[in-house]
Write a protein that holds these residues in place. Structure first.
Motif, PDB file in Angstrom:
ATOM      1  N   VAL A 138       7.453  -3.986  -1.291  1.00 56.92           N
ATOM      2  CA  VAL A 138       7.011  -4.995  -0.328  1.00 56.92           C
ATOM      3  C   VAL A 138       7.825  -4.922   0.959  1.00 56.92           C
ATOM      4  O   VAL A 138       9.045  -4.809   0.944  1.00 56.92           O
ATOM      5  N   VAL A 139       7.100  -5.036   2.077  1.00 56.67           N
ATOM      6  CA  VAL A 139       7.701  -5.109   3.406  1.00 56.67           C
ATOM      7  C   VAL A 139       7.256  -6.424   4.041  1.00 56.67           C
ATOM      8  O   VAL A 139       6.066  -6.688   4.152  1.00 56.67           O
ATOM      9  N   HIS A 140       8.241  -7.258   4.413  1.00 60.64           N
ATOM     10  CA  HIS A 140       7.949  -8.504   5.116  1.00 60.64           C
ATOM     11  C   HIS A 140       7.926  -8.178   6.604  1.00 60.64           C
ATOM     12  O   HIS A 140       8.969  -7.929   7.202  1.00 60.64           O
ATOM     13  N   VAL A 141       6.736  -8.163   7.167  1.00 56.74           N
ATOM     14  CA  VAL A 141       6.578  -7.754   8.558  1.00 56.74           C
ATOM     15  C   VAL A 141       7.060  -8.861   9.490  1.00 56.74           C
ATOM     16  O   VAL A 141       7.947  -8.656  10.319  1.00 56.74           O
ATOM     17  N   GLU A 171       3.198 -12.452   7.175  1.00 54.94           N
ATOM     18  CA  GLU A 171       2.567 -11.136   7.039  1.00 54.94           C
ATOM     19  C   GLU A 171       3.430 -10.192   6.206  1.00 54.94           C
ATOM     20  O   GLU A 171       4.599  -9.975   6.490  1.00 54.94           O
ATOM     21  N   TYR A 172       2.807  -9.639   5.185  1.00 56.00           N
ATOM     22  CA  TYR A 172       3.450  -8.682   4.292  1.00 56.00           C
ATOM     23  C   TYR A 172       2.592  -7.430   4.214  1.00 56.00           C
ATOM     24  O   TYR A 172       1.378  -7.490   4.317  1.00 56.00           O
ATOM     25  N   GLN A 173       3.243  -6.307   4.017  1.00 59.20           N
ATOM     26  CA  GLN A 173       2.557  -5.043   3.792  1.00 59.20           C
ATOM     27  C   GLN A 173       3.293  -4.327   2.656  1.00 59.20           C
ATOM     28  O   GLN A 173       4.314  -4.807   2.174  1.00 59.20           O
ATOM     29  N   VAL A 216       9.581 -13.940 -13.937  1.00 61.47           N
ATOM     30  CA  VAL A 216       8.425 -14.539 -13.278  1.00 61.47           C
ATOM     31  C   VAL A 216       8.422 -14.050 -11.832  1.00 61.47           C
ATOM     32  O   VAL A 216       9.484 -13.946 -11.216  1.00 61.47           O
ATOM     33  N   ALA A 217       7.246 -13.722 -11.316  1.00 57.61           N
ATOM     34  CA  ALA A 217       7.129 -13.264  -9.925  1.00 57.61           C
ATOM     35  C   ALA A 217       5.725 -13.562  -9.424  1.00 57.61           C
ATOM     36  O   ALA A 217       4.780 -13.655 -10.220  1.00 57.61           O
ATOM     37  N   THR A 218       5.590 -13.678  -8.117  1.00 60.01           N
ATOM     38  CA  THR A 218       4.265 -13.832  -7.536  1.00 60.01           C
ATOM     39  C   THR A 218       3.474 -12.548  -7.748  1.00 60.01           C
ATOM     40  O   THR A 218       4.042 -11.491  -8.023  1.00 60.01           O
ATOM     41  N   GLN A 219       2.174 -12.633  -7.593  1.00 63.42           N
ATOM     42  CA  GLN A 219       1.328 -11.459  -7.795  1.00 63.42           C
ATOM     43  C   GLN A 219       1.724 -10.319  -6.860  1.00 63.42           C
ATOM     44  O   GLN A 219       1.682  -9.159  -7.244  1.00 63.42           O
ATOM     45  N   MET A 220       2.121 -10.650  -5.637  1.00 62.73           N
ATOM     46  CA  MET A 220       2.521  -9.617  -4.684  1.00 62.73           C
ATOM     47  C   MET A 220       3.709  -8.804  -5.213  1.00 62.73           C
ATOM     48  O   MET A 220       3.778  -7.590  -5.036  1.00 62.73           O
ATOM     49  N   LEU A 221       4.656  -9.469  -5.878  1.00 60.85           N
ATOM     50  CA  LEU A 221       5.832  -8.789  -6.412  1.00 60.85           C
ATOM     51  C   LEU A 221       5.601  -8.230  -7.808  1.00 60.85           C
ATOM     52  O   LEU A 221       6.340  -7.361  -8.257  1.00 60.85           O
ATOM     53  N   ASP A 222       4.591  -8.727  -8.491  1.00 57.08           N
ATOM     54  CA  ASP A 222       4.316  -8.287  -9.861  1.00 57.08           C
ATOM     55  C   ASP A 222       3.424  -7.051  -9.841  1.00 57.08           C
ATOM     56  O   ASP A 222       2.291  -7.050 -10.314  1.00 57.08           O
ATOM     57  N   SER A 223       3.960  -5.988  -9.251  1.00 58.72           N
ATOM     58  CA  SER A 223       3.205  -4.740  -9.115  1.00 58.72           C
ATOM     59  C   SER A 223       4.194  -3.597  -8.927  1.00 58.72           C
ATOM     60  O   SER A 223       5.400  -3.798  -8.977  1.00 58.72           O
ATOM     61  N   GLN A 224       3.672  -2.416  -8.673  1.00 57.82           N
ATOM     62  CA  GLN A 224       4.519  -1.265  -8.382  1.00 57.82           C
ATOM     63  C   GLN A 224       4.742  -1.104  -6.879  1.00 57.82           C
ATOM     64  O   GLN A 224       5.485  -0.221  -6.462  1.00 57.82           O
ATOM     65  N   ASN A 225       4.137  -1.953  -6.074  1.00 54.86           N
ATOM     66  CA  ASN A 225       4.242  -1.829  -4.623  1.00 54.86           C
ATOM     67  C   ASN A 225       5.625  -2.244  -4.126  1.00 54.86           C
ATOM     68  O   ASN A 225       6.203  -3.218  -4.601  1.00 54.86           O
TER      69      ASN A 225
END
Length: 179
Positions: free
Chosen positions: A50-53, A57-59, A39-48
């Motif tokens: 993740v950078v926690h700025v 704020e995330y990029q 299980v993961a949030t949509q932000m993590l459920d991808s090929q991206n």
């Protein structure tokens, strides 16, 4: 830490994760383990990547991607880590046709580069379930933070891979001891 978060049309560098080569813990050769879909949030459920700025704020790490959706990579590498341990009768994914004794359910809480700290942070919560009766044997949170050594996408992903290796090794050792 300079991070490139701009989108470009050039091909992205594609990265995978490495399975933990071995894990400590007792041998459970008579047990077969299913690694459930994480299980993961949509932000993590991808090929991206993740950078926690800072703060909220995330990029995404520019010109980089995982070789598959992150939860799928984590699932595959956890199954490989159990197999690599040589301590279970088998480990697999849903649909593999194993007669499952134990199920490992995970939630990916954090899998990112912390730009402010210069660290790769991986945080995964695991739950070990007796697949025969549905009872939860135990649950535990696993977290690792590894300093980024160097600059560029390869250095960032190498630190994330090292953090994941620590987490997956500890998770497999815990599950073996808990079965």
């Amino acid at each position: 830490m300079a991070l490139s978060a701009c989108a470009t049309s050039a091909p992205k560098d594609t990265f995978g994760l490495t399975a933990t080569p071995s894990a400590s813990g007792p041998t459970r050769k008579g047990r077969q383990v299913l690694i459930a879909n994480p299980v993961a949030t949509q932000m993590l459920d991808s090929q991206n990547v993740v950078v926690h700025v800072s703060g909220q704020e995330y990029q995404f790490l520019g010109d980089s991607q995982w070789s598959d959706r992150l939860p799928k990579l984590v699932q595959l590498k956890l199954a490989q880590a159990f197999q690599n341990s040589g301590k279970v009768g088998g480990a697999g994914l849903p649909g593999d046709g194993l007669a499952i004794d134990e199920q490992v359910q995970t939630t990916i809480n954090t899998f990112e580069i912390s730009a402010s700290e210069g660290m790769a942070v991986v945080d995964i919560t695991a739950r070990l379930l007796n697949d025969r009766n549905g009872q939860v044997r135990a649950s535990k949170n696993f977290r690792a933070a590894v300093p980024v050594s160097g600059t560029g996408n390869k250095a960032y992903v190498a630190a994330m891979n090292a953090a994941f290796s620590q987490v997956s090794g500890a998770l497999v050792a815990w599950a073996l001891a808990t079965m």
